[in-house]
Structure formats: C-alpha cells, structure tokens
Design a protein around this motif. Structure first.
Motif, PDB file in Angstrom:
ATOM      1  N   UNK A  63       7.159  26.118   9.791  1.00  0.00           N
ATOM      2  CA  UNK A  63       7.862  26.013   8.450  1.00  0.00           C
ATOM      3  C   UNK A  63       9.393  25.822   8.564  1.00  0.00           C
ATOM      4  N   UNK A  64      10.025  25.345   9.407  1.00  0.00           N
ATOM      5  CA  UNK A  64      11.310  24.770   9.473  1.00  0.00           C
ATOM      6  C   UNK A  64      12.313  25.671   9.557  1.00  0.00           C
ATOM      7  N   UNK A  65      12.492  26.535   8.685  1.00  0.00           N
ATOM      8  CA  UNK A  65      13.605  27.555   8.423  1.00  0.00           C
ATOM      9  C   UNK A  65      14.914  26.854   7.953  1.00  0.00           C
ATOM     10  N   UNK A  66      14.616  25.997   7.154  1.00  0.00           N
ATOM     11  CA  UNK A  66      15.916  25.240   6.774  1.00  0.00           C
ATOM     12  C   UNK A  66      16.407  25.845   5.223  1.00  0.00           C
ATOM     13  N   UNK A  67      17.789  25.745   4.896  1.00  0.00           N
ATOM     14  CA  UNK A  67      18.198  26.126   3.663  1.00  0.00           C
ATOM     15  C   UNK A  67      18.324  25.018   2.917  1.00  0.00           C
ATOM     16  N   UNK A  68      17.292  24.976   1.853  1.00  0.00           N
ATOM     17  CA  UNK A  68      17.003  23.710   0.964  1.00  0.00           C
ATOM     18  C   UNK A  68      18.379  23.175   0.321  1.00  0.00           C
ATOM     19  N   UNK A  69      19.073  24.059  -0.174  1.00  0.00           N
ATOM     20  CA  UNK A  69      20.265  23.734  -1.069  1.00  0.00           C
ATOM     21  C   UNK A  69      21.338  23.292  -0.366  1.00  0.00           C
ATOM     22  N   UNK A  70      21.642  23.154   1.180  1.00  0.00           N
ATOM     23  CA  UNK A  70      22.613  22.716   1.862  1.00  0.00           C
ATOM     24  C   UNK A  70      22.305  21.459   2.416  1.00  0.00           C
ATOM     25  N   UNK A  71      23.305  20.750   2.735  1.00  0.00           N
ATOM     26  CA  UNK A  71      23.080  19.537   3.104  1.00  0.00           C
ATOM     27  C   UNK A  71      22.487  19.553   4.681  1.00  0.00           C
ATOM     28  N   UNK A  72      22.124  18.429   5.208  1.00  0.00           N
ATOM     29  CA  UNK A  72      21.568  18.155   6.552  1.00  0.00           C
ATOM     30  C   UNK A  72      22.732  18.659   7.618  1.00  0.00           C
ATOM     31  N   UNK A  73      23.870  18.437   7.412  1.00  0.00           N
ATOM     32  CA  UNK A  73      25.193  18.679   8.247  1.00  0.00           C
ATOM     33  C   UNK A  73      25.024  20.325   8.469  1.00  0.00           C
ATOM     34  N   UNK A  93      31.658  25.485   6.245  1.00  0.00           N
ATOM     35  CA  UNK A  93      30.925  25.401   5.177  1.00  0.00           C
ATOM     36  C   UNK A  93      31.428  24.671   4.047  1.00  0.00           C
ATOM     37  N   UNK A  94      32.812  25.101   3.989  1.00  0.00           N
ATOM     38  CA  UNK A  94      33.657  24.628   2.844  1.00  0.00           C
ATOM     39  C   UNK A  94      34.311  22.938   3.034  1.00  0.00           C
ATOM     40  N   UNK A  95      34.621  22.886   4.393  1.00  0.00           N
ATOM     41  CA  UNK A  95      35.018  21.591   4.884  1.00  0.00           C
ATOM     42  C   UNK A  95      34.778  21.240   6.269  1.00  0.00           C
ATOM     43  N   UNK A  96      33.731  20.502   6.313  1.00  0.00           N
ATOM     44  CA  UNK A  96      33.213  20.524   7.720  1.00  0.00           C
ATOM     45  C   UNK A  96      34.343  20.016   8.654  1.00  0.00           C
ATOM     46  N   UNK A 117      23.294  12.729   6.478  1.00  0.00           N
ATOM     47  CA  UNK A 117      24.157  13.912   6.903  1.00  0.00           C
ATOM     48  C   UNK A 117      24.860  14.718   5.843  1.00  0.00           C
ATOM     49  N   UNK A 118      25.015  14.349   4.762  1.00  0.00           N
ATOM     50  CA  UNK A 118      25.319  14.981   3.579  1.00  0.00           C
ATOM     51  C   UNK A 118      24.337  15.142   2.323  1.00  0.00           C
ATOM     52  N   UNK A 119      23.045  14.829   2.808  1.00  0.00           N
ATOM     53  CA  UNK A 119      22.134  14.898   1.895  1.00  0.00           C
ATOM     54  C   UNK A 119      21.449  16.417   1.730  1.00  0.00           C
ATOM     55  N   UNK A 120      21.195  17.065   0.741  1.00  0.00           N
ATOM     56  CA  UNK A 120      20.678  18.175   0.485  1.00  0.00           C
ATOM     57  C   UNK A 120      19.352  18.030   1.047  1.00  0.00           C
ATOM     58  N   UNK A 121      18.859  19.197   1.771  1.00  0.00           N
ATOM     59  CA  UNK A 121      17.723  19.194   2.510  1.00  0.00           C
ATOM     60  C   UNK A 121      16.445  18.979   1.319  1.00  0.00           C
ATOM     61  N   UNK A 122      16.712  19.773   0.201  1.00  0.00           N
ATOM     62  CA  UNK A 122      15.569  19.877  -0.692  1.00  0.00           C
ATOM     63  C   UNK A 122      15.216  18.383  -1.131  1.00  0.00           C
ATOM     64  N   UNK A 123      16.080  17.370  -0.753  1.00  0.00           N
ATOM     65  CA  UNK A 123      15.507  16.057  -1.538  1.00  0.00           C
ATOM     66  C   UNK A 123      14.985  15.310  -0.303  1.00  0.00           C
ATOM     67  N   UNK A 124      14.838  15.756   0.813  1.00  0.00           N
ATOM     68  CA  UNK A 124      14.389  14.994   2.212  1.00  0.00           C
ATOM     69  C   UNK A 124      12.647  14.874   2.159  1.00  0.00           C
TER      70      UNK A 124
END
Length: 216
Positions: A63-73, A93-96, A117-124
C-alpha cells in the motif's frame, strides 16, 4: 548484516490460522523472491519478517505508506528521519537542505521521475507512487530490503529497471513477486508459498518456470 533466523512463525485471522508454522533462514547476500498465488500468505510472511528485523530493514509495503499531501521529496526523505535530529527534520520540512536534494535527485532520475521532486504524491499515477516508495527505501540505506509487489504497477521495461536498481542497491533482499520471470532473473533463491506453508525453497539456478507455476 547477520543472518536472520525465523522459527515457527504463525499468523491467524478471525481465529483461523492462515500462515505457518514457518521456519526459514535468510543469509547475508541473498536475494530472495517470495512467490505464490494471491492469498497464499506472501504479504503476511513479509510482515512477520519485518517485525523481526524492523530496526535494520527498509520496507516497500504494497500500500506504499506515502503521505499523499506531501511532495515526493519529503516522502523520500522520510527514509532517513531516524538518522537526523528532530530540528534538522523540521528544517527540511519547511526548507529542504541542498545536500538532501543532491542525494535524492539522482535516485529519482534513475527511477524515471526526476521532474516529480516537488510534486504532491496525491497527484501522481500509481506507477509514480510505487517508484516514490522504492526511492524512499533506497534512500534509507538499511541492511536488508523487504518489498511487497514493488513493481506491480510498472510496465515490462520499467519493471526490469527498478528490479535491477533494487538488486544493485541492496546486497540482501526479500521481495514478494507475482511475476515468475522477474523472480528468476533478479533473485538467487525462490521461496514458494501455498496455503500458508512453504511449498518450495530452492536456488534459482535449479529452477524453471514450470517448477513454480503449480504454486499459482
């Protein structure tokens, strides 16, 4: 890493035993494929194994266990949260940090998602999410890789790229696979699960697809 010794593992759901008792040894340097039909117990066995080696394993769950709202990074960076202080993790988290970006970008390039890299996981797409979870495990650099159907959403050529990268990155791995050809090509030991028991355990060089097909 030290060898992993599993003895008399069992699992039950609803009061009914669905796996085991199973005993097996995993030696350093082995690439093991868990094969068998759906519902045979591969995922359950992988979960029990993770419970035993959690402190030294990287896991790619089905099920991957990803945080959908956060970017890939940030999802990939989570592979090394335990290696840094809470302050440093909050800062990323604030400034990579540049050094973390430099470490993660090549992984995404190898996995064919350098532009995410900066794309939210939910949109992948499903395949891109799967590769993000794999990147997180590769970034973690643990002693052993455990992966549950890590290439199920990838097409043939890409599945080979990812399997090759995981094999190259981890000297020891246990991967649950439906694809017999991938198991025979990238793993040196095959463990077949059927009806919650080990029905096959042999070196890949001694096996052919016809030896494995009866498990499905």
């Amino acid at each position: 890493m030290d060898a992993v010794h599993l003895r008399n593992l069992t699992a039950a759901y609803g009061g009914q035993q669905v796996l085991g008792p199973i005993s097996l040894d995993i030696r350093p340097g082995e690439h093991i494929a868990l094969v068998g039909g759906s519902g045979a117990g591969k995922s359950t066995l992988l979960g029990l194994l993770y419970d035993q080696v959690r402190d030294r394993a990287a896991l790619v769950p089905q099920e991957q266990g990803l945080v959908q709202s956060l970017p890939v990074f940030h999802n990939v960076y989570m592979g090394r949260l335990a290696a840094h202080s809470r302050w440093y993790n909050l800062l990323n988290l604030v400034w990579p940090r540049r050094r973390e970006l430099r470490a993660i970008e090549p992984l995404l390039e190898k996995l064919g998602i350098p532009d995410k890299l900066r794309t939210p996981v939910a949109t992948l797409s499903g395949g891109q999410k799967q590769r993000t979870a794999i990147a997180r495990a590769l970034f973690q650099e643990a002693e052993i890789l455990l992966a549950d159907e890590p290439v199920s959403a990838l097409d043939g050529p890409l599945a080979h790229v990812v399997m090759g990268l995981m094999t190259e990155s981890y000297a020891t791995s246990v991967v649950a696979l439906h694809d017999i050809d991938l198991a025979l090509r990238y793993c040196d030991r095959i463990i077949g699960i059927q009806n919650g028991q080990i029905a096959l355990d042999d070196m890949t060089r001694r096996l052919t697809p016809s030896d494995i097909l009866p498990l499905y």
